[in-house]
Motif scaffolding. Structure first.
Motif, PDB file in Angstrom:
ATOM      1  N   ARG A 152      14.845   1.954  -2.508  1.00  0.00           N
ATOM      2  CA  ARG A 152      13.929   0.842  -2.202  1.00  0.00           C
ATOM      3  C   ARG A 152      12.824   1.135  -1.305  1.00  0.00           C
ATOM      4  O   ARG A 152      11.725   0.442  -1.412  1.00  0.00           O
ATOM      5  CB  ARG A 152      15.162   0.136  -1.114  1.00  0.00           C
ATOM      6  N   LEU A 153      12.817   2.004  -0.475  1.00  0.00           N
ATOM      7  CA  LEU A 153      11.610   2.582   0.461  1.00  0.00           C
ATOM      8  C   LEU A 153      10.365   3.135  -0.379  1.00  0.00           C
ATOM      9  O   LEU A 153       9.456   2.455  -0.349  1.00  0.00           O
ATOM     10  CB  LEU A 153      11.873   3.665   1.260  1.00  0.00           C
ATOM     11  N   ARG A 154      10.763   3.842  -1.740  1.00  0.00           N
ATOM     12  CA  ARG A 154       9.743   4.029  -2.477  1.00  0.00           C
ATOM     13  C   ARG A 154       9.006   2.721  -3.332  1.00  0.00           C
ATOM     14  O   ARG A 154       7.705   2.636  -3.463  1.00  0.00           O
ATOM     15  CB  ARG A 154      10.063   5.163  -3.552  1.00  0.00           C
ATOM     16  N   ALA A 155       9.953   2.105  -3.778  1.00  0.00           N
ATOM     17  CA  ALA A 155       9.585   0.930  -4.595  1.00  0.00           C
ATOM     18  C   ALA A 155       8.754  -0.057  -3.774  1.00  0.00           C
ATOM     19  O   ALA A 155       7.760  -0.880  -4.183  1.00  0.00           O
ATOM     20  CB  ALA A 155      10.561   0.289  -5.374  1.00  0.00           C
ATOM     21  N   THR A 156       9.518  -0.508  -2.583  1.00  0.00           N
ATOM     22  CA  THR A 156       8.409  -1.551  -1.701  1.00  0.00           C
ATOM     23  C   THR A 156       7.093  -1.036  -1.453  1.00  0.00           C
ATOM     24  O   THR A 156       6.256  -1.686  -1.040  1.00  0.00           O
ATOM     25  CB  THR A 156       9.362  -1.914  -0.356  1.00  0.00           C
ATOM     26  N   GLY A 157       7.256   0.338  -1.188  1.00  0.00           N
ATOM     27  CA  GLY A 157       5.769   0.888  -0.827  1.00  0.00           C
ATOM     28  C   GLY A 157       4.889   1.030  -1.852  1.00  0.00           C
ATOM     29  O   GLY A 157       3.727   0.495  -1.728  1.00  0.00           O
ATOM     30  N   TRP A 159       5.079  -1.437  -4.347  1.00  0.00           N
ATOM     31  CA  TRP A 159       4.913  -3.046  -4.291  1.00  0.00           C
ATOM     32  C   TRP A 159       3.736  -3.397  -3.408  1.00  0.00           C
ATOM     33  O   TRP A 159       2.584  -4.117  -3.525  1.00  0.00           O
ATOM     34  CB  TRP A 159       6.073  -3.764  -4.211  1.00  0.00           C
ATOM     35  N   GLY A 160       3.889  -2.712  -2.174  1.00  0.00           N
ATOM     36  CA  GLY A 160       3.004  -3.090  -1.205  1.00  0.00           C
ATOM     37  C   GLY A 160       1.669  -2.456  -1.328  1.00  0.00           C
ATOM     38  O   GLY A 160       0.759  -3.247  -0.848  1.00  0.00           O
ATOM     39  N   ALA A 161       1.501  -1.379  -1.855  1.00  0.00           N
ATOM     40  CA  ALA A 161       0.203  -0.918  -2.247  1.00  0.00           C
ATOM     41  C   ALA A 161      -0.355  -1.824  -3.408  1.00  0.00           C
ATOM     42  O   ALA A 161      -1.515  -1.925  -3.498  1.00  0.00           O
ATOM     43  CB  ALA A 161       0.424   0.503  -2.825  1.00  0.00           C
ATOM     44  N   PHE A 162       0.152  -2.334  -4.401  1.00  0.00           N
ATOM     45  CA  PHE A 162      -0.310  -3.375  -5.406  1.00  0.00           C
ATOM     46  C   PHE A 162      -0.695  -4.610  -4.878  1.00  0.00           C
ATOM     47  O   PHE A 162      -1.787  -5.388  -5.342  1.00  0.00           O
ATOM     48  CB  PHE A 162       0.627  -3.451  -6.612  1.00  0.00           C
ATOM     49  N   VAL A 163      -0.102  -4.971  -3.532  1.00  0.00           N
ATOM     50  CA  VAL A 163      -0.660  -6.234  -2.747  1.00  0.00           C
ATOM     51  C   VAL A 163      -2.072  -5.853  -2.445  1.00  0.00           C
ATOM     52  O   VAL A 163      -2.883  -6.532  -2.590  1.00  0.00           O
ATOM     53  CB  VAL A 163       0.215  -6.695  -1.542  1.00  0.00           C
ATOM     54  N   THR A 164      -2.335  -4.630  -1.991  1.00  0.00           N
ATOM     55  CA  THR A 164      -3.625  -4.013  -1.505  1.00  0.00           C
ATOM     56  C   THR A 164      -4.433  -3.926  -2.550  1.00  0.00           C
ATOM     57  O   THR A 164      -5.833  -4.132  -2.684  1.00  0.00           O
ATOM     58  CB  THR A 164      -3.573  -3.067  -0.452  1.00  0.00           C
ATOM     59  N   ALA A 327      -6.704   1.036   1.842  1.00  0.00           N
ATOM     60  CA  ALA A 327      -5.364   0.467   2.248  1.00  0.00           C
ATOM     61  C   ALA A 327      -4.303   0.849   1.148  1.00  0.00           C
ATOM     62  O   ALA A 327      -3.169   1.007   1.329  1.00  0.00           O
ATOM     63  CB  ALA A 327      -5.543  -0.966   2.196  1.00  0.00           C
ATOM     64  N   PHE A 328      -4.893   0.771  -0.337  1.00  0.00           N
ATOM     65  CA  PHE A 328      -4.007   0.893  -1.299  1.00  0.00           C
ATOM     66  C   PHE A 328      -3.482   2.398  -1.261  1.00  0.00           C
ATOM     67  O   PHE A 328      -2.421   2.601  -1.565  1.00  0.00           O
ATOM     68  CB  PHE A 328      -4.693   0.782  -2.533  1.00  0.00           C
ATOM     69  N   VAL A 329      -4.260   3.280  -0.981  1.00  0.00           N
ATOM     70  CA  VAL A 329      -3.959   4.646  -1.144  1.00  0.00           C
ATOM     71  C   VAL A 329      -2.962   4.923   0.252  1.00  0.00           C
ATOM     72  O   VAL A 329      -1.735   5.469  -0.001  1.00  0.00           O
ATOM     73  CB  VAL A 329      -5.084   5.630  -1.033  1.00  0.00           C
ATOM     74  N   VAL A 330      -3.125   4.336   1.356  1.00  0.00           N
ATOM     75  CA  VAL A 330      -2.344   4.505   2.664  1.00  0.00           C
ATOM     76  C   VAL A 330      -0.896   3.920   2.291  1.00  0.00           C
ATOM     77  O   VAL A 330       0.083   4.388   2.700  1.00  0.00           O
ATOM     78  CB  VAL A 330      -3.074   4.061   3.798  1.00  0.00           C
ATOM     79  N   ALA A 331      -1.041   2.763   1.551  1.00  0.00           N
ATOM     80  CA  ALA A 331       0.314   2.260   1.306  1.00  0.00           C
ATOM     81  C   ALA A 331       1.163   2.930   0.416  1.00  0.00           C
ATOM     82  O   ALA A 331       2.345   2.940   0.757  1.00  0.00           O
ATOM     83  CB  ALA A 331       0.192   0.596   0.912  1.00  0.00           C
ATOM     84  N   SER A 384      -4.390  -1.668   7.271  1.00  0.00           N
ATOM     85  CA  SER A 384      -4.092  -2.606   6.287  1.00  0.00           C
ATOM     86  C   SER A 384      -2.796  -1.854   5.408  1.00  0.00           C
ATOM     87  O   SER A 384      -2.121  -2.452   4.999  1.00  0.00           O
ATOM     88  CB  SER A 384      -5.260  -3.277   5.664  1.00  0.00           C
ATOM     89  N   GLY A 385      -3.265  -0.766   5.244  1.00  0.00           N
ATOM     90  CA  GLY A 385      -2.353   0.077   4.276  1.00  0.00           C
ATOM     91  C   GLY A 385      -0.961   0.184   4.768  1.00  0.00           C
ATOM     92  O   GLY A 385       0.023  -0.119   4.114  1.00  0.00           O
ATOM     93  N   LEU A 386      -1.020   0.653   6.175  1.00  0.00           N
ATOM     94  CA  LEU A 386       0.413   0.517   6.934  1.00  0.00           C
ATOM     95  C   LEU A 386       1.201  -0.531   6.990  1.00  0.00           C
ATOM     96  O   LEU A 386       2.135  -0.737   6.878  1.00  0.00           O
ATOM     97  CB  LEU A 386       0.118   1.183   8.221  1.00  0.00           C
ATOM     98  N   LEU A 387       0.293  -1.788   7.211  1.00  0.00           N
ATOM     99  CA  LEU A 387       1.138  -3.085   7.130  1.00  0.00           C
ATOM    100  C   LEU A 387       1.629  -3.495   5.890  1.00  0.00           C
ATOM    101  O   LEU A 387       2.623  -3.987   5.674  1.00  0.00           O
ATOM    102  CB  LEU A 387      -0.354  -4.233   7.528  1.00  0.00           C
ATOM    103  N   ASN A 388       0.748  -3.325   4.759  1.00  0.00           N
ATOM    104  CA  ASN A 388       1.452  -3.673   3.578  1.00  0.00           C
ATOM    105  C   ASN A 388       2.335  -3.231   2.995  1.00  0.00           C
ATOM    106  O   ASN A 388       3.251  -3.320   2.089  1.00  0.00           O
ATOM    107  CB  ASN A 388       0.082  -3.672   2.229  1.00  0.00           C
ATOM    108  N   ALA A 389       2.557  -1.677   3.476  1.00  0.00           N
ATOM    109  CA  ALA A 389       3.913  -0.687   3.174  1.00  0.00           C
ATOM    110  C   ALA A 389       4.903  -1.161   4.097  1.00  0.00           C
ATOM    111  O   ALA A 389       6.129  -1.320   3.615  1.00  0.00           O
ATOM    112  CB  ALA A 389       3.475   0.786   3.471  1.00  0.00           C
ATOM    113  N   ALA A 390       4.665  -1.480   5.459  1.00  0.00           N
ATOM    114  CA  ALA A 390       5.743  -1.728   6.402  1.00  0.00           C
ATOM    115  C   ALA A 390       6.279  -3.216   6.252  1.00  0.00           C
ATOM    116  O   ALA A 390       7.629  -3.374   6.123  1.00  0.00           O
ATOM    117  CB  ALA A 390       5.324  -1.705   7.871  1.00  0.00           C
ATOM    118  N   LEU A 391       5.527  -4.191   5.943  1.00  0.00           N
ATOM    119  CA  LEU A 391       5.988  -5.529   5.795  1.00  0.00           C
ATOM    120  C   LEU A 391       6.997  -6.035   4.847  1.00  0.00           C
ATOM    121  O   LEU A 391       8.174  -6.422   5.200  1.00  0.00           O
ATOM    122  CB  LEU A 391       4.793  -6.572   5.915  1.00  0.00           C
ATOM    123  N   PRO A 392       6.849  -5.516   3.544  1.00  0.00           N
ATOM    124  CA  PRO A 392       8.036  -5.885   2.623  1.00  0.00           C
ATOM    125  C   PRO A 392       9.267  -5.129   3.059  1.00  0.00           C
ATOM    126  O   PRO A 392      10.217  -5.681   2.937  1.00  0.00           O
ATOM    127  CB  PRO A 392       7.236  -5.366   1.177  1.00  0.00           C
TER     128      PRO A 392
END
Length: 466
Positions: A152-157, A159-164, A327-331, A384-392
């Motif tokens: 789930r950690l990998r998958a949400t990361g 998914w969050g990257a694709f938000v960015t 942000a995409f790369v960081v997420a 923003s990358g850290l945000l989009n990885a952590a929030l989901p």
């Protein structure tokens, strides 16, 4: 002896799967399709960021109404995300995902055909509602397909990257296609293709609770958010006007009615007892301030760059790509922080980096320098990358696995309420300064940085009690 959080989460996920006799999910296909649909939804969301001048000119939209061109989609998102998350958990996440993605395709195509400001705004609101269905159900599908904490950690990361990723590619696509209407045609076609693939590749999952749908809760909550967002958008032309206060009053009354309905119904859209859990509150605060501080500023900044510095749509998109692309790369890489940095601390660091990045950009417009934006864009991009990885991840961690879509819907609802308020606040601050647009934008940046620092302190304070 108590079970570890990971063991408890796996047990909850197993219980959710046991309630559903469908065939096992296909993790790779699930992640690919939900991420692709999410990217298309965010590309649709961000398209007006660089096409606003051309769209406003084509639709003869006055300056006072241009906030609606930006706020249409977040209005639909905010009003329907929580409803969509609850429906997805109860009636089928694949069903809601496919219907939402198909509806996004149709409504995006309709936006391309709009002949006036209000028709375009209505199409954007409908795009937001469709996006709400696919975004809220996406995380529920992911939690079902990835039952282990590591998966789930990998998958949400991802998914969050694709938000960015959607935020990064949307402006580039909009700038690269000659006419703004054609952009919506391309995105609409992409959404329809993903919906068709989803009918075959995704496995249905649900967590039915029994009872009737919470139509009363859905109605009061939806109307409350429509009233609130309308008030925030109209407030740009004056906060003391009677329509603004009437809408704000209606929003308060309707939210009170929603809370009363949710306490009395057997199958509420949102379990209000979650508000006693600090993890859920941290997720909600993080979503709200992401909208207020980050999305609000970066939704407005590209239009200012075009008007004040005379930048082309493509140049603006490329400059914005420094922020969104990083942000995409960081997420994608943020999963490496798991076990080393708590999710709340990651959120606090992310908000602090946004504040630093924004402060770094002060004075760049007045100096007429695009290069002075670069360091700030890069720093804010990391945040923003850290945000989009952590929030989901925090959204699904803070609720039982069987209610993952509801948790996602709650956090994202506040994110887009915040974005509506953030866009209205940014435009109001930036255009009300007597020092001109450059000075006004600097003030808006300071406000964005202060809000981000408030968020950082708040999420750190909301640690779970031992």
């Amino acid at each position: 002896m108590t079970a570890s959080p990971a063991t408890a989460a796996q047990a909850q996920a197993a219980t959710a799967r046991a309630a559903d006799p469908e065939s096992p999910p296909h993790p790779g296909a699930t992640l690919a399709l939900t991420s692709a649909a999410t990217a298309v939804a965010l590309m649709t969301y961000t398209t007006p960021i660089v096409t606003l001048p051309a769209t406003a000119a084509a639709l003869h939209t006055p300056l006072s109404a241009q906030a609606w061109l930006l706020n249409g989609t977040p209005l639909g998102l905010a009003a329907l995300l929580l409803v969509a998350g609850s429906l997805a958990d109860d009636y089928g996440r694949r069903r809601i995902f496919v219907l939402g993605t198909l509806a996004l395709g149709v409504t995006t195509a309709l936006g391309a055909l709009a002949a006036g400001t209000w028709l375009f705004t209505l199409a954007r609101i409908a795009q937001g509602a469709a996006s709400a269905a696919l975004l809220a159900s996406s995380l529920g599908l992911i939690v079902h397909a990835f039952p282990t904490a590591a998966g789930r950690l990998r998958a949400t990361g991802v998914w969050g990257a694709f938000v960015t990723g959607g935020i990064a590619v949307g402006p580039l696509l909009a700038a690269g296609i000659p006419h703004w209407r054609a952009v919506y045609g391309v995105l609409g076609a992409a959404a329809v293709v993903i919906a068709l693939l989803g009918t075959r590749a995704l496995t249905e999952s649900r967590s039915p609770r029994g009872g009737r749908p919470d139509f009363a809760g859905a109605s009061t909550f939806g109307l409350a958010l429509v009233s609130l967002v309308a008030a925030l958008t109209l407030g740009r032309d004056g906060w003391l006007r009677a329509p603004v206060w009437l809408l704000l009053g209606a929003a308060v009354v309707l939210l009170a009615g929603f809370a009363l309905v949710e306490r009395r119904t057997a199958t509420p859209m949102i379990d209000l007892s979650l508000l006693r859990h600090r993890g859920f509150l941290a997720s909600s605060v993080g979503g709200l301030f992401t909208g207020l501080s980050v999305i609000g500023l970066f939704s407005f900044l590209p239009a200012v760059l075009q008007r004040v510095l005379g930048m082309s749509a493509m140049d603006t998109a490329l400059l914005t790509l420094l922020w969104a692309g990083l942000a995409f790369v960081v997420a994608l890489q943020a999963r490496r922080l798991a076990g080393r940095v708590p999710t709340r601390v990651q959120l606090a660091i992310a908000f602090a980096l946004h504040a630093v990045g924004v402060i770094t950009m002060l004075g760049a417009l007045d100096a007429g320098s695009t290069t002075r934006f670069v360091p700030g864009m890069l720093i804010a991009g990391v945040g923003s990358g850290l945000l989009n990885a952590a929030l989901p991840l925090l959204a699904v961690e803070s609720v039982p696995a069987a209610r993952a879509a509801m948790g996602s819907g709650a956090q994202q609802t506040l994110r887009y309420i915040g974005s509506c308020a953030g866009v209205s606040l940014t435009i109001a601050v930036a255009t009300s300064s007597s020092g001109g647009p450059a000075r006004g934008t600097d003030i808006a940046m300071v406000v964005s940085a202060v809000l981000a620092l408030v968020a950082a302190v708040a999420v750190l304070a909301l640690r779970e009690r031992p």
